[in-house]
Design an enzyme around this catalytic site. Sequence first.
Site, PDB file in Angstrom:
ATOM      1  N   HIS A   6       0.816  -1.215   0.000  1.00 48.05           N
ATOM      2  CA  HIS A   6       0.000   0.000   0.000  1.00 48.05           C
ATOM      3  C   HIS A   6       0.848   1.263   0.000  1.00 48.05           C
ATOM      4  CE1 HIS A   6       0.216  -0.209   4.562  1.00 48.05           C
ATOM      5  NE2 HIS A   6       0.249   1.105   4.406  1.00 48.05           N
ATOM      6  N   ASP A  22       1.215  -7.771   2.315  1.00 53.61           N
ATOM      7  CA  ASP A  22       1.323  -6.327   2.067  1.00 53.61           C
ATOM      8  C   ASP A  22       2.789  -5.915   1.903  1.00 53.61           C
ATOM      9  OD1 ASP A  22       0.880  -3.641   1.836  1.00 53.61           O
ATOM     10  OD2 ASP A  22      -0.332  -3.447   3.638  1.00 53.61           O
ATOM     11  N   SER A  82       3.991   2.119   8.475  1.00 57.40           N
ATOM     12  CA  SER A  82       3.735   1.192   7.378  1.00 57.40           C
ATOM     13  C   SER A  82       5.031   0.901   6.640  1.00 57.40           C
ATOM     14  CB  SER A  82       2.715   1.787   6.409  1.00 57.40           C
ATOM     15  OG  SER A  82       1.443   1.839   6.997  1.00 57.40           O
TER      16      SER A  82
END
Length: 715
Positions: free
Chosen positions: A83, A219, A645
């Site tokens: 992402h 991810d 992240s």
Amino acid sequence: MKIIKLLLLLFVIQTQAQQGGMWIPSLLKGMNEIEMKNLGMKISAEDIYSVNKSSLKDAVPQFDGGCTAEVISDKGLILTNHHCGFDNIQSHSTVENDYLTNGFWAYKMEEELPNKDLYVTFIIRIEDVTTKVLEGTSNLSSEAEKQKKIQENISFLNKTLPKEPWQENSIRTFYDGNQYLLFVIENFKDVRLVGAPPSSIGKFGSDTDNWVWPRHTGDFSLFRIYADKNNRPAEYSKDNVPYKPKYFFPISINGIKENDFTMVLGYPGRTQEYLPAIAVDQIVNTLNPAKIEVRDAALKVQDGFMRKDNAIKIQYASKYAGVANYWKKWIGETKGLKKSNAVAVKQKFEANFQDKVNKAGKQAEYGNILNDFQKNYTEIKDFALARDLFTEVALRNSELLQNGYRLYQLEQLLKTKGEQAFTDRKNNLSNGIVDFYKDYNAMVDKSVFEQLIAIYAKRLPSQFLPNELKNLNAAQLTNDIYSTTKLTKLEDFRSLLEGDSKTVIEKINADKGFQILKAMADAHNKNVAPKYEELNLKNIATQRTYMKAILELSPKSARIFPDANSTLRVTYGKVKGYKPNDAVIYEPITYLDGIMEKYIPGDYEFDVPKKLIDLYNAKNYGAYATQGKMPVAFIATNHTTGGNSGSPALDANGNLIGLNFDRVWEGTMSDIYYSPDICRNIMVDIRYVLFIVDKYAGAENLIKEMKIVTDGKKK
């Protein structure tokens, strides 16, 4: 027996107290290093941060200003979240060559794809410059004057403090303005896409599973940093060479188990751990519900169109994910704050704080802090709500209004800076708006606008509502605007910008789309923004004094860490399951079996590639399985937030065991109140990453670059 029970109680309290917090890597020696070693860490604080030798911090760049990455080879190969790389993957995707759906893998360096404006930032060193930043501020009574002087000092120091010509200085504030640190940084601007799994792996579960555990999302994405021939930052050039890092992470496939030590390094964006109770109550009961309602409406419209049209799906995939991310986060945050009784916990802390103030005889300095908070937050409530609504509706979620605001800023620039500044901005806007329309659909935007303008008129405190939105018929207004406006097509938008300043201003003011934005913006800038800024400055000053008092009146052993501010931090904890609700217990590790359990053929969120199914059926996991099962993700008590992240998850020896990508829904409150009972960060297991790269993609060229260890020890 009583002695044993007391010792056990003390042990439990000590263990819980050792978790949570986002710590500055250059200041780990002492309390933090002791805590980390007590939790199981086998390396030293010097191994994590050093200015004299290579250390872990040299392998942890910030990715594109908002995520984190880790260097995993001596050729500048970096790993981050899918992402985080999504925009760049999307930018290379077309309907005919859809890397979002099919994935992308470079089997040779010549196949790696350059990315416009993508950069990564390395920290070279950190220094305390508090005294220099605060110089000349002690005698200033106005908070606005203090902030102005501080910014002047920071600007001067950024320019004059020593650094190499290819480096930059960046000064950041900590403890609400009670400390300032200098970060000497290097920005590498040639970063190329190397690999990305299909979205059915990299976004498996998509928005349904976002912020949720159990999680089964692969991810991750891979990029490579390029440098000039001297290994220094450089703009993209075919002559650039792979970056030679000071340090890169060995990768452990030894596996993890519950209660193992874990550590996360990264760039957490923003936390507010020391807000007063009244501010938290306002977030829970006023601000979050309004923002959630706006985004909920926008998402429902976009989702309906995306499910019916693949071209719209590609256009809106990244935008939808961005909107959905914090929409769901705010829902979980609100739930967690209520469940943990955070307001009551804050009130108890404040009562204890006031008692400390009184006992220390500090009433003159700190005695009115809590009363000032009560007065200012009560007064700012409607203004804060109006500000959030304007931001969510006009600046973030209605694309027509976003475009209108770009023109509004252009008009304001003419008034404040004159013709030349206007012309320069006008030309830049005309040239730079192309990418916006590449991913724009007027039908989608029209439906979103109709929903959001109705919410705005209903939710905005009535004293701030412009006349144009009183007694609103949202459907009629929407049709009137979208049937005539020039803000929905590239050529029409550019036509508004043709001519001299007088002509341009006349044309944009005749456009109904611009007219409604201007009415909203004028009302906001006149009736909301000035008073909000005035009250917010008071809260900033009070918060700074509050933080100063907390630091001053707390014992040296108190674990008082600075709020996150997108600077490099270290957090640590243990692999741990949790109990979110009555009779529900979550285990800390998920497996590929869970992906197959969730699999829905052809589904937007839960489809699975055939090759992955084949690998699962054949149990063809290579060296990456444990007891015949393929691990996918795990959770731990590390204190993380947005910006973490892509952060490396490390074991006790500093080996890479995963990368952070999310938090559990019930624990998203950790931005405001961290609780080791329910706050968990979610990491994709590095073994699943390697399995996808190796067995699914067949990218042996990438596997050969990495240093993979099997005994768990640092190599």
